[in-house]
Design a protein around this motif. Structure first.
Motif, mmCIF file in Angstrom:
data_model
loop_
_atom_site.group_PDB
_atom_site.id
_atom_site.type_symbol
_atom_site.label_atom_id
_atom_site.label_comp_id
_atom_site.label_asym_id
_atom_site.label_seq_id
_atom_site.Cartn_x
_atom_site.Cartn_y
_atom_site.Cartn_z
ATOM 1 N N LEU A 37 0.842 -1.199 0.000
ATOM 2 C CA LEU A 37 0.000 0.000 0.000
ATOM 3 C C LEU A 37 0.882 1.256 0.000
ATOM 4 O O LEU A 37 0.653 2.196 -0.768
ATOM 5 N N GLU A 38 1.913 1.224 0.823
ATOM 6 C CA GLU A 38 2.804 2.380 0.923
ATOM 7 C C GLU A 38 3.485 2.629 -0.418
ATOM 8 O O GLU A 38 3.598 3.768 -0.876
ATOM 9 N N VAL A 41 1.005 4.132 -2.937
ATOM 10 C CA VAL A 41 0.738 5.547 -2.662
ATOM 11 C C VAL A 41 1.894 6.394 -3.175
ATOM 12 O O VAL A 41 1.700 7.439 -3.794
ATOM 13 N N GLN A 42 3.122 5.905 -2.943
ATOM 14 C CA GLN A 42 4.289 6.672 -3.387
ATOM 15 C C GLN A 42 4.320 6.797 -4.913
ATOM 16 O O GLN A 42 4.592 7.865 -5.452
ATOM 17 N N LEU A 44 1.820 6.626 -6.949
ATOM 18 C CA LEU A 44 0.706 7.484 -7.344
ATOM 19 C C LEU A 44 1.068 8.945 -7.109
ATOM 20 O O LEU A 44 0.797 9.807 -7.945
ATOM 21 N N GLU A 45 1.709 9.208 -5.977
ATOM 22 C CA GLU A 45 2.047 10.584 -5.636
ATOM 23 C C GLU A 45 3.154 11.138 -6.524
ATOM 24 O O GLU A 45 3.230 12.329 -6.765
ATOM 25 N N ARG A 46 4.026 10.247 -7.008
ATOM 26 C CA ARG A 46 5.077 10.715 -7.912
ATOM 27 C C ARG A 46 4.503 10.986 -9.298
ATOM 28 O O ARG A 46 5.175 11.544 -10.142
ATOM 29 N N GLY A 47 3.250 10.552 -9.552
ATOM 30 C CA GLY A 47 2.588 10.851 -10.822
ATOM 31 C C GLY A 47 3.198 10.138 -12.005
ATOM 32 O O GLY A 47 3.180 10.630 -13.124
ATOM 33 N N SER A 54 -3.136 4.077 -12.755
ATOM 34 C CA SER A 54 -3.414 4.725 -11.475
ATOM 35 C C SER A 54 -4.756 4.286 -10.928
ATOM 36 O O SER A 54 -4.935 4.156 -9.725
ATOM 37 N N ALA A 57 -4.151 0.994 -9.547
ATOM 38 C CA ALA A 57 -3.420 1.169 -8.284
ATOM 39 C C ALA A 57 -4.372 1.596 -7.174
ATOM 40 O O ALA A 57 -4.284 1.131 -6.041
ATOM 41 N N TYR A 58 -5.303 2.465 -7.527
ATOM 42 C CA TYR A 58 -6.266 2.933 -6.530
ATOM 43 C C TYR A 58 -7.142 1.783 -6.048
ATOM 44 O O TYR A 58 -7.370 1.611 -4.850
ATOM 45 N N GLY A 61 -5.012 -0.545 -4.022
ATOM 46 C CA GLY A 61 -4.707 0.122 -2.761
ATOM 47 C C GLY A 61 -5.884 0.098 -1.808
ATOM 48 O O GLY A 61 -5.733 -0.117 -0.612
#
Lengths: 98, 482
Positions: A37-38, A41-42, A44-47, A54, A57-58, A61
């Motif tokens: 999960l971590e 999220v990383q 996804l946040e790095r785009g 995504s 991933a969502y 997640g």
């Protein structure tokens, strides 16, 4: 008492989920699910993910989060003690603290 | 000879029992210090051994009831002080001490034994950090080897309940005195022998615990049997024996050493509340991350939507070129008109009608625009469907449709214009196209026509075949030179 305990990576996990299998969360350890999960999220946040990736991933997640929360919900203290029957076989009996 | 006969004759038994009485009366209770040697535990529970020093050896026995009360487990090489009664064993011509109490000859004696044992196990590699197993992050079942009564188990259960309640299986054992070491070792092996999925859950973490006490009280955890059982145990094991300052042999072979039993519970499980916060936080970052990405993607699709106006620009450009050409055409002289007409005629014959080309182009454009719109709509619809939001999509869809309709209208207008400028219209105004009947080549000048014998003349309403019957009249050409 609220020290952050690092999650070990998936590779070290005794029962890592097979990669790419979207529904294999049930057998995952809390730790492995949390680590994945971590990392999702990383990413996804790095785009760096495409729209499709995504959303996948969502969804994954969200499943992992539910799995982690289910593990956290299943928190009940149940104490038993080993006792031995006449043939010397161990069995469980309720344990009562005074 | 006579002196000999003066002595009273006694039997062996009489002498032996007289000796026994004398020794028991003369010595009574003694305290004797020596090193244990030749220690044997009989099936009856009695313990036989010898006390020795540099000068002598004294046989000793500790009856079962006494041996069970020893605070530590006696073993060869240990310097001890024994309290007991001297007696003899007439049957074997021996004297011995019946031990009632035994204590180590000071903490130093035990420590020497401990150090010797530690060196030996270390040399075998049992303390090797590479042997240590990682503890599970969140154990499902915790096995605890300890006394079922007292503060230790209570403290551990209390701290577990506070941090992260789990399933716990207690394996009750004696934690000091004769038999304690065997029980602790057997409990560790017993847990390790439990199969997965059996009636008794196999723990994924063990805690071996005992509260604080004197060195002798903790001695069971210095026993080799306990250390070896812990070392060979396949379940990760935390040792928690005594207080922070106490170190026992099991601490060296355990996968983790906890300074106290309470600390063992803290090492065993994370704090549930913290983890709930962590998962909640990750969940929010996940939602926020995908939300931001979708916003970016929507902006991207909007930009693509604006990109769909490109074909219209292309048509406008073509229309501009056409306007330019038609102006030049109108301003041109009749010769240039004729030349243009000729070239147009040639082009008209070589080219497909522009309306058809345009219609085809329009069809292709519509198909592509449709596919592109479908694709964008599809991607968006899927994304939006998952998020349950469709309002933006419909707005985008409407915008795309409006732009397409405008492009289509522009096309139709330009197509009409192109048609009006086509060679058909020029012919209708009275011009004709002259070709060689032989080669079919266009004949744009009198000079070219002179080289041919037969012609094919195309009017707007049909074709006439003709033959040349004379020379060219140059005067005629002037009309076209004007």
């Amino acid at each position: 008492m609220s020290e952050q305990r690092p999650f070990r990576g998936l590779a070290e996990d005794p029962a890592p989920a097979p990669a790419g299998d979207g529904d294999a969360t049930d057998a995952m350890t809390f730790e492995a699910a949390m680590a994945e999960l971590e990392s999702l999220v990383q990413k996804l946040e790095r785009g760096q993910l495409s729209l499709e990736q995504s959303i996948t991933a969502y969804e994954r997640g969200t499943r992992l989060r539910r799995h982690c929360e289910a593990k956290l919900e299943a928190a009940r203290l149940r104490v038993e003690a080993i006792a031995f029957d006449k043939s010397g076989e161990p069995r469980l009996e309720p344990f009562a603290t005074e | 000879m006579a002196t000999v006969s003066n002595l009273r004759e006694v039997s062996v038994g009489e002498l032996a029992f007289s000796l026994k009485r004398t020794i028991e009366t003369a010595f009574g209770l003694v305290r004797v210090r020596g090193e244990l040697s030749g220690l044997k535990r009989a099936a009856s529970g009695h313990v036989y051994f010898a006390l020795k020093d540099d000068a002598a050896v004294l046989d000793a026995v500790a009856w079962r009831g006494t041996a069970a009360r020893f605070a530590f487990r006696p073993e060869d090489g240990l310097e001890v002080v024994c309290t007991g009664k001297l007696t003899t064993y007439p049957g074997r011509s021996r004297y011995q001490i019946v031990v009632e109490r035994m204590e180590p000859a000071g903490a130093g004696a035990l420590m020497a034994l401990f150090e010797e044992r530690k060196r030996r196990l270390e040399a075998e590699g049992l303390f090797d950090p590479a042997r240590k197993r990682p503890l599970p992050y969140l154990p499902e079942t915790i096995g605890i080897v300890t006394s079922p009564t007292g503060a230790v188990i209570r403290d551990i259960l209390h701290r577990l309940a506070e941090r992260f309640p789990r399933r716990v299986v207690v394996w009750p054992v004696l934690v000091q005195g004769e038999g304690a070491a065997e029980q602790v070792a057997a409990a560790i092996r017993g847990f390790d022998a439990l199969p997965r999925g059996g009636p008794i859950p196999r723990p994924d973490l063990l805690i071996v615990a005992r509260g604080g006490g004197a060195v002798e009280d903790l001695w069971a955890f210095n026993e080799e049997a306990v250390a070896r059982a812990a070392a060979s145990c396949r379940i990760p094991l935390i040792s928690a024996v005594g207080h922070e300052t106490d170190t026992t042999l099991i601490d060296f072979v355990a996968d983790r050493r906890a300074p106290t039993p309470t600390a063992a519970a803290e090492i065993a499980v994370p704090v549930r509340r913290d983890l709930l916060l962590q998962t909640g936080g990750l969940g929010e970052r996940l939602l926020h991350g995908v939300g931001r990405l979708l916003k970016d993607q929507r902006r991207h699709v909007d930009a693509l939507g604006r990109g769909l106006t490109d074909p219209r620009h292309a048509v406008t450009l073509a229309a501009q070129r056409l306007d330019d050409q038609s102006e030049r055409l109108e301003r041109a002289s009749s010769l240039r008109l004729e030349r243009l007409g000729g070239r147009l005629g040639q082009a008209a014959l070589g080219l497909r009608p522009p309306r058809q080309t345009l219609a085809e182009a329009r069809l292709r454009l519509e198909a592509r625009a449709g596919a592109l719109a479908d694709l964008a709509r599809d991607r968006l619809a899927r994304a939006e469907f998952r998020l349950g939001r469709t309002a933006d999509l419909e707005r985008l869809h409407g915008m795309t449709e409006a732009r397409l309709a405008a492009a289509r209208a522009a096309f139709d207008a330009r197509a009409g214009l192109l048609e009006s400028l086509g060679p058909g219209q020029v012919l209708a105004r009275g011009y004709a196209i002259v070709r060689s009947a032989d080669t079919g080549d266009l004949l744009p000048s009198a000079e070219a026509a002179l080289a041919e014998a037969a012609y094919e003349i195309r009017f707007h309403d049909g074709v006439v075949r003709a033959r040349r019957d004379g020379k060219a009249e140059p005067g005629q050409g002037r009309l076209f030179d004007a």
